[in-house]
Design a protein around this motif. Structure first.
Motif, PDB file in Angstrom:
ATOM      1  N   ILE A 282      -2.820   7.928  -6.915  1.00 15.63           N
ATOM      2  CA  ILE A 282      -2.021   6.860  -7.512  1.00 15.63           C
ATOM      3  C   ILE A 282      -0.650   6.840  -6.867  1.00 15.63           C
ATOM      4  N   ASP A 283      -0.254   5.677  -6.339  1.00 13.43           N
ATOM      5  CA  ASP A 283       1.066   5.492  -5.764  1.00 13.43           C
ATOM      6  C   ASP A 283       1.324   3.995  -5.660  1.00 13.43           C
ATOM      7  N   GLY A 284       2.558   3.642  -5.304  1.00 17.12           N
ATOM      8  CA  GLY A 284       2.886   2.228  -5.148  1.00 17.12           C
ATOM      9  C   GLY A 284       3.187   1.845  -3.719  1.00 17.12           C
ATOM     10  N   ASN A 285       2.938   2.778  -2.783  1.00 17.88           N
ATOM     11  CA  ASN A 285       3.246   2.552  -1.379  1.00 17.88           C
ATOM     12  C   ASN A 285       1.941   2.497  -0.591  1.00 17.88           C
ATOM     13  N   GLU A 286       1.714   1.376   0.066  1.00 21.32           N
ATOM     14  CA  GLU A 286       0.437   1.172   0.750  1.00 21.32           C
ATOM     15  C   GLU A 286       0.206   2.201   1.853  1.00 21.32           C
ATOM     16  N   LYS A 287       1.251   2.531   2.615  1.00 19.36           N
ATOM     17  CA  LYS A 287       1.095   3.503   3.692  1.00 19.36           C
ATOM     18  C   LYS A 287       0.720   4.873   3.136  1.00 19.36           C
ATOM     19  N   ARG A 288       1.350   5.249   2.021  1.00 17.33           N
ATOM     20  CA  ARG A 288       1.028   6.548   1.428  1.00 17.33           C
ATOM     21  C   ARG A 288      -0.395   6.564   0.866  1.00 17.33           C
ATOM     22  N   LEU A 289      -0.839   5.453   0.327  1.00 19.75           N
ATOM     23  CA  LEU A 289      -2.208   5.381  -0.175  1.00 19.75           C
ATOM     24  C   LEU A 289      -3.216   5.455   0.974  1.00 19.75           C
ATOM     25  N   ASP A 290      -2.877   4.837   2.097  1.00 20.21           N
ATOM     26  CA  ASP A 290      -3.750   4.950   3.272  1.00 20.21           C
ATOM     27  C   ASP A 290      -3.832   6.400   3.742  1.00 20.21           C
ATOM     28  N   LEU A 291      -2.692   7.082   3.712  1.00 18.52           N
ATOM     29  CA  LEU A 291      -2.661   8.482   4.119  1.00 18.52           C
ATOM     30  C   LEU A 291      -3.422   9.345   3.113  1.00 18.52           C
ATOM     31  N   ALA A 292      -3.366   8.961   1.831  1.00 27.75           N
ATOM     32  CA  ALA A 292      -4.120   9.704   0.814  1.00 27.75           C
ATOM     33  C   ALA A 292      -5.613   9.694   1.118  1.00 27.75           C
ATOM     34  N   LYS A 293      -6.113   8.577   1.625  1.00 21.71           N
ATOM     35  CA  LYS A 293      -7.529   8.503   2.005  1.00 21.71           C
ATOM     36  C   LYS A 293      -7.831   9.497   3.128  1.00 21.71           C
ATOM     37  N   LYS A 294      -6.915   9.593   4.100  1.00 19.42           N
ATOM     38  CA  LYS A 294      -7.112  10.531   5.203  1.00 19.42           C
ATOM     39  C   LYS A 294      -7.111  11.978   4.714  1.00 19.42           C
ATOM     40  N   MET A 295      -6.333  12.247   3.660  1.00 18.38           N
ATOM     41  CA  MET A 295      -6.244  13.607   3.155  1.00 18.38           C
ATOM     42  C   MET A 295      -7.402  13.960   2.223  1.00 18.38           C
ATOM     43  N   GLY A 296      -8.227  12.950   1.839  1.00 21.52           N
ATOM     44  CA  GLY A 296      -9.411  13.264   1.048  1.00 21.52           C
ATOM     45  C   GLY A 296      -9.599  12.469  -0.223  1.00 21.52           C
ATOM     46  N   ALA A 297      -8.718  11.507  -0.521  1.00 21.23           N
ATOM     47  CA  ALA A 297      -8.879  10.706  -1.741  1.00 21.23           C
ATOM     48  C   ALA A 297     -10.087   9.772  -1.615  1.00 21.23           C
ATOM     49  N   ASP A 298     -10.862   9.670  -2.687  1.00 23.19           N
ATOM     50  CA  ASP A 298     -12.015   8.772  -2.723  1.00 23.19           C
ATOM     51  C   ASP A 298     -11.633   7.390  -3.218  1.00 23.19           C
ATOM     52  N   ILE A 299     -10.687   7.332  -4.145  1.00 23.58           N
ATOM     53  CA  ILE A 299     -10.241   6.076  -4.756  1.00 23.58           C
ATOM     54  C   ILE A 299      -8.715   6.076  -4.739  1.00 23.58           C
ATOM     55  N   VAL A 300      -8.104   4.953  -4.349  1.00 23.05           N
ATOM     56  CA  VAL A 300      -6.649   4.843  -4.397  1.00 23.05           C
ATOM     57  C   VAL A 300      -6.275   3.695  -5.328  1.00 23.05           C
ATOM     58  N   LEU A 301      -5.253   3.919  -6.132  1.00 18.92           N
ATOM     59  CA  LEU A 301      -4.789   2.925  -7.099  1.00 18.92           C
ATOM     60  C   LEU A 301      -3.314   2.637  -6.854  1.00 18.92           C
ATOM     61  N   ASP A 302      -2.995   1.371  -6.658  1.00 22.69           N
ATOM     62  CA  ASP A 302      -1.604   0.938  -6.497  1.00 22.69           C
ATOM     63  C   ASP A 302      -1.077   0.564  -7.881  1.00 22.69           C
ATOM     64  N   TYR A 303      -0.187   1.393  -8.418  1.00 24.81           N
ATOM     65  CA  TYR A 303       0.271   1.156  -9.797  1.00 24.81           C
ATOM     66  C   TYR A 303       1.086  -0.119  -9.934  1.00 24.81           C
ATOM     67  N   SER A 304       1.537  -0.704  -8.802  1.00 21.17           N
ATOM     68  CA  SER A 304       2.266  -1.969  -8.884  1.00 21.17           C
ATOM     69  C   SER A 304       1.322  -3.152  -9.084  1.00 21.17           C
ATOM     70  N   LEU A 305       0.034  -2.906  -8.889  1.00 20.25           N
ATOM     71  CA  LEU A 305      -0.960  -3.975  -9.003  1.00 20.25           C
ATOM     72  C   LEU A 305      -1.928  -3.772 -10.157  1.00 20.25           C
ATOM     73  N   ILE A 306      -2.037  -2.533 -10.658  1.00 23.22           N
ATOM     74  CA  ILE A 306      -3.053  -2.225 -11.658  1.00 23.22           C
ATOM     75  C   ILE A 306      -2.531  -1.124 -12.570  1.00 23.22           C
ATOM     76  N   ASN A 307      -2.989  -1.122 -13.825  1.00 21.02           N
ATOM     77  CA  ASN A 307      -2.613  -0.064 -14.757  1.00 21.02           C
ATOM     78  C   ASN A 307      -3.452   1.180 -14.438  1.00 21.02           C
TER      79      ASN A 307
END
Length: 373
Positions: free
Chosen positions: A222-247
């Motif tokens: 969970i983060d509000g920065n698209e670049k960090r969420l993309d990097l989270a996928k590289k580090m092993g995240a299966d699902i990313v949630l942008d808190y600025s767009l979704i609860n």
């Protein structure tokens, strides 16, 4: 020849005069300065390291803001790779020219907490319980944002770097790697668990890597920065949630069919993310809190199941020590983790104040800068 006294401001692109080095010091709240300091000398039992690479941590920014007090003129920094420059009398097994690193917490190896397997809480060999703990570099002693520094308790902390690993491959292990992975380890993630990681800054990204190493089957970032969420996928995240767009709370409960996450890792240090983590863990779940808080944290009783939910809340400070660093470097050598994608910016020591500004303001999508000498 520059005429100078101790703490003379640095002239950019000019080498330090003989016997002096460039060092980044805390002057006062909101005020850093790059100055010349005398190169430290190794006393008996000490080792002086010549820094080859260092980086800036969020904790350094807390110091600049006055949220963590240090003495004026303290050299900041606690993450490094370097070369042994001088070895004091009585130090064995360490030679001038060795390429080395250490954790940002530097345990003595002998005190009450070290013997209790809590090296991050080290109080020194005199067992001084008023001692603030094992984080010394850039806190209670001069740190790594300088061309040279003294390594505390070298026998227990200096770790030799294998020739097959580069500076950049191991630099981030010294703090955020060890801390983020420990946040996953300490939460006792089980194989198949669902883990939610709130905030994908450097420590949160390393916590994602740690959760994957521990066997989590579903990692939600969970983060509000698209670049960090993309990097989270590289580090092993299966699902990313942008808190600025979704609860994120509603979405995590939906993903887990209303059960909640087994573990929530809070890696920002703000009350809102802490409370969101509390809202999404299942009964018997765990919050692993690894963010550094500069304000008060409240626990709403309704989200704490009235104290009857068998919840666990744990905190983690960076584990240090020679063996910890060796284990983490083995993970890199065996291609189990790669933290280098987090290095987004590079600076020379002459430009470190600019690096601080960019990092503090999170400009230019910075994750971690590397400072070279």
């Amino acid at each position: 020849m520059i005429q100078l006294t101790e703490l003379t401001p640095v002239q950019k692109d000019v080498n330090a005069p003989e016997g002096y080095m460039k060092a980044t010091i805390f002057k006062s709240v909101g005020n850093l300065e790059l100055v010349y300091k005398k190169i430290p000398k190794a006393k008996p039992g000490e080792v002086v390291i010549k820094t080859t690479a260092t980086t800036i941590c969020g904790t350094d920014i807390h110091i600049v803001h006055g949220e963590h007090p240090v003495e004026p003129n303290r050299t900041l920094g606690h993450e490094h790779v370097g070369i042994v420059y001088e070895v004091g009398e009585g130090v064995e097994g360490i030679d001038v020219g060795d390429r080395v690193m250490s954790g940002s917490c530097t345990p003595c190896g002998t005190c009450y907490y070290c013997q209790k397997n809590l090296p991050s809480q080290c109080i020194g060999p005199n067992n001084d319980f008023s001692n603030p703990g094992g984080w010394r570099l850039g806190n209670t002693v001069d740190g790594t944002h300088a061309e040279y520094f003294i390594m505390p308790y070298p026998k227990y902390n200096i770790t030799k770097i294998p020739d097959n690993l580069s500076d950049e491959e191991v630099l981030l292990l010294t703090d955020i790697g060890s801390t983020g992975i420990a946040a996953a380890e300490n939460s006792d993630i089980q194989i198949g668990d669902t883990v939610a990681v709130f905030a994908c800054g450097p420590v949160g990204l390393c916590a994602i890597a740690g959760a994957r190493l521990k066997g989590a089957s579903k990692i939600i970032a969970i983060d509000g920065n698209e670049k960090r969420l993309d990097l989270a996928k590289k580090m092993g995240a299966d699902i990313v949630l942008d808190y600025s767009l979704i609860n994120p709370v509603e979405e995590i409960l939906k993903i887990t069919d209303g059960k909640g996450a087994d573990v929530a890792i809070e890696a920002l240090g703000k009350e809102e993310t802490f409370q969101n983590a509390l809202k999404v863990i299942r009964r018997g779940g765990c919050i692993s809190s690894v963010g550094i808080y500069s304000g008060h944290i409240q626990i709403p009783i309704e989200h704490f199941a009235g104290g009857m939910g068998d919840h666990r809340i744990i905190t983690t400070l960076c584990p240090g020590g020679r063996e910890r660093m060796s284990q983490l470097m083995t993970l890199v050598s065996q291609n189990r983790i790669d933290l280098t994608p987090m290095i987004t910016h590079r600076f020379h020591i002459d430009d470190i104040l600019e690096a601080y500004q960019i990092f503090e303001n999170a400009d230019d999508n910075i994750i971690k800068p590397i400072i070279t000498f």
